[in-house]
Structure formats: C-alpha cells, structure tokens
Motif scaffolding. Structure first.
Motif, PDB file in Angstrom:
ATOM      1  N   THR A 139       0.911  -1.295   0.052  1.00 40.97           N
ATOM      2  CA  THR A 139       0.077  -0.069   0.238  1.00 40.97           C
ATOM      3  C   THR A 139       1.049   1.383  -0.084  1.00 40.97           C
ATOM      4  O   THR A 139       0.578   2.350  -0.370  1.00 40.97           O
ATOM      5  CB  THR A 139      -0.845  -0.078   1.267  1.00 40.97           C
ATOM      6  N   ALA A 158      -2.870  -6.101  -1.953  1.00 43.00           N
ATOM      7  CA  ALA A 158      -3.568  -5.026  -1.290  1.00 43.00           C
ATOM      8  C   ALA A 158      -2.913  -3.734  -1.702  1.00 43.00           C
ATOM      9  O   ALA A 158      -2.115  -3.910  -3.070  1.00 43.00           O
ATOM     10  CB  ALA A 158      -2.927  -5.017   0.087  1.00 43.00           C
ATOM     11  N   GLY A 159      -3.495  -2.557  -1.392  1.00 43.29           N
ATOM     12  CA  GLY A 159      -3.214  -1.405  -2.298  1.00 43.29           C
ATOM     13  C   GLY A 159      -3.787  -1.325  -3.736  1.00 43.29           C
ATOM     14  O   GLY A 159      -4.756  -1.966  -4.057  1.00 43.29           O
ATOM     15  N   PRO A 160      -3.094  -0.413  -4.504  1.00 41.97           N
ATOM     16  CA  PRO A 160      -3.652  -0.019  -5.796  1.00 41.97           C
ATOM     17  C   PRO A 160      -3.866  -1.164  -6.815  1.00 41.97           C
ATOM     18  O   PRO A 160      -4.803  -1.343  -7.229  1.00 41.97           O
ATOM     19  CB  PRO A 160      -2.637   0.907  -6.336  1.00 41.97           C
ATOM     20  N   HIS A 186      -4.520  -4.247  -5.943  1.00 37.57           N
ATOM     21  CA  HIS A 186      -5.319  -5.321  -5.331  1.00 37.57           C
ATOM     22  C   HIS A 186      -6.207  -5.944  -6.378  1.00 37.57           C
ATOM     23  O   HIS A 186      -6.933  -5.317  -7.059  1.00 37.57           O
ATOM     24  CB  HIS A 186      -6.400  -4.726  -4.110  1.00 37.57           C
ATOM     25  N   VAL A 206      -8.783  -2.353   2.285  1.00 33.03           N
ATOM     26  CA  VAL A 206      -7.142  -2.982   1.491  1.00 33.03           C
ATOM     27  C   VAL A 206      -6.445  -1.836   0.883  1.00 33.03           C
ATOM     28  O   VAL A 206      -5.411  -2.320   0.335  1.00 33.03           O
ATOM     29  CB  VAL A 206      -7.470  -4.261   0.376  1.00 33.03           C
ATOM     30  N   GLY A 207      -6.589  -0.731   1.225  1.00 30.86           N
ATOM     31  CA  GLY A 207      -5.884   0.367   0.769  1.00 30.86           C
ATOM     32  C   GLY A 207      -5.640   0.562  -0.638  1.00 30.86           C
ATOM     33  O   GLY A 207      -4.442   0.764  -1.231  1.00 30.86           O
ATOM     34  N   THR A 208      -6.781   0.433  -1.493  1.00 35.56           N
ATOM     35  CA  THR A 208      -6.215   0.645  -3.135  1.00 35.56           C
ATOM     36  C   THR A 208      -6.246   2.081  -3.158  1.00 35.56           C
ATOM     37  O   THR A 208      -5.780   2.402  -4.255  1.00 35.56           O
ATOM     38  CB  THR A 208      -7.886   0.239  -3.708  1.00 35.56           C
ATOM     39  N   GLY A 209      -6.715   3.007  -2.318  1.00 32.47           N
ATOM     40  CA  GLY A 209      -6.788   4.172  -2.705  1.00 32.47           C
ATOM     41  C   GLY A 209      -7.732   4.787  -3.792  1.00 32.47           C
ATOM     42  O   GLY A 209      -7.566   6.010  -4.268  1.00 32.47           O
ATOM     43  N   LEU A 210      -8.598   4.031  -4.140  1.00 34.35           N
ATOM     44  CA  LEU A 210      -9.866   4.487  -5.128  1.00 34.35           C
ATOM     45  C   LEU A 210     -10.522   5.402  -4.833  1.00 34.35           C
ATOM     46  O   LEU A 210     -10.946   6.321  -5.466  1.00 34.35           O
ATOM     47  CB  LEU A 210     -10.416   3.290  -5.640  1.00 34.35           C
ATOM     48  N   LEU A 216      -5.916   8.443   2.264  1.00 38.00           N
ATOM     49  CA  LEU A 216      -5.106   7.053   2.614  1.00 38.00           C
ATOM     50  C   LEU A 216      -4.408   7.773   3.999  1.00 38.00           C
ATOM     51  O   LEU A 216      -3.349   8.508   3.689  1.00 38.00           O
ATOM     52  CB  LEU A 216      -4.430   6.428   1.823  1.00 38.00           C
ATOM     53  N   GLY A 261      -2.015   2.954   5.489  1.00 37.51           N
ATOM     54  CA  GLY A 261      -2.511   2.365   4.423  1.00 37.51           C
ATOM     55  C   GLY A 261      -3.870   2.059   4.223  1.00 37.51           C
ATOM     56  O   GLY A 261      -4.481   1.285   3.593  1.00 37.51           O
TER      57      GLY A 261
END
Ligand code: HEM
Ligand code: HEM
Ligand code: SF4
Lengths: 402, 77
Positions: free
Chosen positions: A53, A346-348, A350, B16-20, B31, B35
């Motif tokens: 993340t 996880a993170g962008p 995912h 889950v921290g996608t940042g979308l 965020l 995260g």
C-alpha cells in the motif's frame, strides 16, 4: 537466509500445496531472486500490507532502465502497458474504467449465471463414465467459460487462447521469437475486439470498458488493449490453481469439510475464503513474493530498505502470521478469517477479479460437494502429476470416482 | 446545518488500501500512513463524489449517511 533454487523435479515427489509450510514471520531479510538479484523478503502481515500500500514502493520502477533483472525470461507480466505495471494517477484512471464492473455488487448480479455454468459442468461430469478427470472436466473450463461470457467472447477459439497463454509466461519451452509472435497475435485480437465493440457496443464488459476509457479520454489505446487481453486470461491460471489445489486438500484430508460444504452457499464461501488464505498458489521458487521496488528509503518492520532496492511481499507467510492468525488453519475452515488475507494483494493493484474468483470458487465447491458427496481421488496423492508454471503449481490431472 | 450534509465512514478492518476512494473524492477521503482510508472531515456536502467512492470501493468499506437523520445513502444497492 536464502531460497532453495534447486530444481524440485530432481528431488522427492512434490507434496500437495496444502502441505507446504509458510516461512516464519519476522523482520525483512535479504535473499535472492532466481536471477541472483538481491531482494528484501517481507513476511509479517503488517509489513506485507505496508509494502503493497505504501506509495514509496511501486511496480513501474521494477522495469526502469537501471532496474536489476527480476525474471530470467521475457514474459507478459513485464509489459509496461499492463495495468499491473502502471502506477499513480495513470493507474487510477485505468483502474476506474473497469472497477465498476468488478465491485462485489456488480459481480453478485452474475451469480445465477455463474451457478448455471457450474451446474452444467457438474451435470455432465456426474453423468460421465468413472473415473472422471476433474481438471479437464471442471477446474480448467470454469474460469474460461465465465470470463468469456462476461466479455462477450462466445465465439472465442479456445485453442488459440491456450496457444497464447501457453506462450505468455512459459520459460524455456518456446523461443523468445515464438513468444513475441504469439503475444503480437494476442494483441491484434485485443485491438480488433476493441474496435468492434466501439462500433457495436453491447452489454458486455469489453464494451463498457471501451466506453468508460473513451469518456475519460486519457487512457491510451495500448492500455485498453492490454487490459482487454489481460482480463481474458488473468483469472484462468489463478482460479484453476486455487480450485485444483483446494480439491486435493478437501478430497484427502478434509472429507468432513467436504460434507459440510454441501450444506449451504454461505458455508462454502467461508471454506473458499480460508482455502484462499491458507493454501499457496505455488512453490515460490522464482520469487518469494509479489515484487515492488523502493523509490525512496523506506522503513519496513523496523528495517531500513534503501531506495532502489527490490522488495518481495510474501503473502503466503503473511497469511500464516501467528500474530494475526493464531492456531492451525485446518481447524478453522468453517469460520471466516478474522482479518482480510493477502492472497489477492492489497493497495492499488489489489486483484480486480477477487470477487469474481471468490464467487466461482464458492459455487464450484458447493455444487460439486452437493452433487457428489462421496467424491474421492482415484489415485494416491503421491501419484498426482503436477502442472508446474513459473509461479503456480496445480494438479495436471485429477482422476476421481464416487 | 444544510439538509444535504452527509457523514462518510470507513470500516478500516475491511479496507485494503486501494486508494480508489481518495482518487475519487479527494476532498473527503485520504489514505492514512497505515495504508487505510479515512474521512478528512466530519461532514461534507460532496454527495456525488462520496457516493461514487462508496460504490467503487472493492471491499464495500465506505458508507455515506445523511447527517440529519442517519439514513444510509450509499452504497444504496
Ligand atoms: C484465485 C484467483 C486469483 C488470484 C489468487 C489472484 C491474485 C492476484 C494478485 C495477487 C494480484 C496483485 C499482484 C500484485 O500486486 O503484484 C492480482 C491482480 C490482478 N488480478 Fe487477480 N487473482 C485471481 C483471479 C483473477 C480474476 C478472475 C481476474 C479477472 C477477471 C483477475 C484480474 C486481475 C487484474 C486485472 C489484476 C491487476 C490489478 C491492477 O494492477 O490494478 N484476477 N490478482
Ligand atoms: C492484466 C494482466 C494480467 C494480470 C493482472 C495477471 C495476473 C496474474 C497473477 C496474479 C498470476 C499469479 C502469479 C503471481 O502471483 O505472480 C498470474 C499467473 C499467470 N498468468 Fe497472468 N495476468 C495477466 C495477464 C496474463 C496474460 C496476458 C497471460 C497469457 C496470455 C497470462 C497467463 C498467465 C499464466 C500462464 C500464469 C501462470 C504462471 C505460472 O505459474 O507460470 N496472464 N497472472
Ligand atoms: S476504496 Fe475501499 S478499499 Fe480502497 S482505500 Fe478506499 S476504503 Fe479502502
């Protein structure tokens, strides 16, 4: 600490994936990729989550001119126009053009249809002469049929498709030239599909993706094409692998759970989620985890990772971190994981297809167990022939009786 | 208090921290250093943006409620 790079085929018979033990969670340590490139191996749940993340770690710089070699062979997942290798605002833009079609709710609308695909496969295998080979009859066709329908590829030539995916990541089996030609051909297919759905939009995923990208205006044609062909195959190998390895476990060591799966879909969903968490996709011989590169100095789990370093986020180890998941996973199959697992990353980045994969796994296990509660392997587990990819390992064939 | 005011909340255990969401509604969601997404202010009037964020979230971790009544506005499936 170092990974075992010896060729496993020379060693004793391979154990089923559910028998592999995850590395112990501890602070990041330095090891090597198969290419010899040094890599920081990250294993604790919190640390893996941070790697995936934290914007100071990304994918794009893994392929920068100064980057060390991360794979021994050129392959599709190294393509700079692939969604997985784009970061930041460009990535967000591309991801948003498809995200809507993959939210839990959007995927839920496909449930009756996915169930009918599963039922058709189960019907025809249950009526066939025993033993039935479950990979050809079930685990391999399921993800292909589902995504083909979502994308409106009903006339897709499956032989052509398997030619492309055989070439995509296969290491030594083909010449680099043959690989390049296959990928060019696959790209052409994607380009034609994009043009056709732009002219004649339908209700399918490709049409909505092209429409969203055109409205955005900044997503490039190449990015759309690579996303289309990526979506065609991204779920095949992964879903087939998870399902095949899950079945090996359930039909040998977890017969009780197999009976209980048949009960209701919710219970099947829980078991699927625990299998996703607990059973790894492969042996981690090429890389100990999902790769990223540090673009600045960054502290992870108390260790300073210098800018430029390659980092591997070991989701298998994180998914067994005793701080987060105490106890034996085999005893907890029927209770949902307390904390989201990291099998989908996880993170962008995912996994876009996470909810689709979950639904396929849940329905596949539920319907098969309901129809064939006495299902069992027709060969001893030691005799399973393994299909070994770069990252994945799953049964090549799975003969069963009931 | 305007009738349009809404409250955005994030279930951090699910995130889950996608940042979308932060990219979709930057004035209202960000965020954190851990995260995980979090609201940037207690209340907002940017209903369109936060609704979009709630609907895009791959974990359905975001909820939007009407400040005055507590009625859930998004995701509204
Ligand atoms: C059990 C099945 C699956 C597993 C275990 C899996 C796993 C993953 C993982 C770990 C990532 C992140 C990689 C990284 O961060 O380095 C990922 C990304 C992705 N997956 Fe999956 N996947 C599965 C099924 C699917 C399906 C069915 C689809 C498509 C319909 C799909 C499409 C994608 C896409 C497009 C990405 C890239 C997302 C991005 O970069 O924004 N996956 N997957
Ligand atoms: C959006 C693009 C794609 C994404 C996000 C994606 C994602 C993934 C993921 C997450 C895995 C599991 C391996 C790992 O955890 O690192 C995988 C494996 C695989 N993918 Fe893809 N994929 C994409 C495109 C493709 C394409 C275009 C092909 C073939 C034409 C392909 C063929 C395969 C194969 C054969 C494997 C098994 C690898 C092995 O074990 O050798 N993928 N993919
Ligand atoms: S969109 Fe959802 S999962 Fe992604 S950062 Fe926002 S709240 Fe978390």
């Amino acid at each position: 600490m170092s990974l075992d790079h010896t060729d496993p085929s020379a060693a004793a018979p391979l154990v089923p994936l559910h028998c592999l033990r995850a590395a112990e969670a501890g602070p990041p340590t330095l090891t090597e990729l198969m290419t010899g490139t040094p890599v920081w191996w990250v294993r604790r749940h919190a640390d893996v989550r941070q790697v995936l993340t934290d914007p100071r770690l990304n994918r794009v710089d893994l392929f920068a001119p100064d980057a060390p070699a991360i794979t021994a062979y050129p392959n599709i997942l190294d393509d700079p126009d692939t969604i997985l290798n784009i970061d930041g605002a460009d990535h967000q833009r591309l991801r948003r053009t498809v995200q809507r079609a993959f939210t839990p709710r959007a995927i839920e609308r496909w449930r009756p249809w996915v169930a009918s695909v599963v039922d058709d496969l189960v019907d025809s295998l249950a009526g066939a002469e025993q033993p039935v080979e479950l990979v050809a009859a079930f685990t391999r066709p399921l993800p292909v049929v589902v995504i083909s329908r979502l994308m409106g590829l009903d006339g897709l030539d499956l032989k052509r498709l398997s030619h492309w995916s055989d070439h995509a990541l296969s290491a030594s089996a083909y010449t680099p030239q043959a690989v390049q030609e296959a990928m060019l051909d696959f790209g052409m297919f994607g380009a034609q599909l994009m043009a056709e759905r732009r002219r004649n939009p339908g209700e399918d995923l490709v049409s909505s993706l092209v429409k969203a990208a055109d409205e955005d205006g900044e997503v490039t044609e190449l990015q759309i094409i690579k996303l289309i062909i990526g979506l065609v195959v991204a779920g095949h190998e992964t879903t087939m692998t998870t399902l095949g390895n899950g079945l090996v476990f359930l039909l040998t060591e977890a017969r009780q759970a197999w009976q209980e799966l048949a009960g209701d879909e919710q219970r099947a969903a829980t078991v699927a989620e625990q299998l996703l968490r607990s059973v790894p996709l492969g042996d981690s011989t090429v890389s100990p985890g999902l790769l990223r590169r540090a673009v600045a100095d960054v502290e992870i789990g108390g260790v300073l990772i210098p800018a430029g370093a390659v980092v591997a986020a070991d989701s298998f180890a994180a998914n067994h971190d005793p701080e987060v998941y105490p106890g034996d996973w085999r005893q907890g199959l029927l209770a949902p994981p307390s904390t989201p697992h990291l099998t989908f990353g996880a993170g962008p980045h995912h996994c876009l297809g996470a909810w689709l994969a979950r639904m396929e796994l849940e329905l596949a296990l539920h319907r098969l167990a309901r129809r064939l509660p006495e299902l069992r392997l027709a060969v001893p587990v030691e005799d399973i022939d393994w299909r070994r990819g770069l990252v994945t390992r799953s049964p090549q064939t799975l003969p069963v009786t009931w | 208090m305007s009738a349009e005011e809404v409250v955005v909340s994030v279930d951090q255990a699910r995130c889950v921290g996608t940042g979308l969401c932060a990219a979709t509604a930057p004035a209202d969601l960000e965020l954190g250093p851990d995260g995980r997404a979090r609201p940037r202010r207690a209340r907002t009037e940017a209903l369109t943006e936060v609704t979009e964020a709630a609907e895009l979230c791959p974990m359905e971790a975001i909820a939007v409620h009407l400040a005055a009544t507590g009625e859930q506005l998004a995701p509204n499936w």
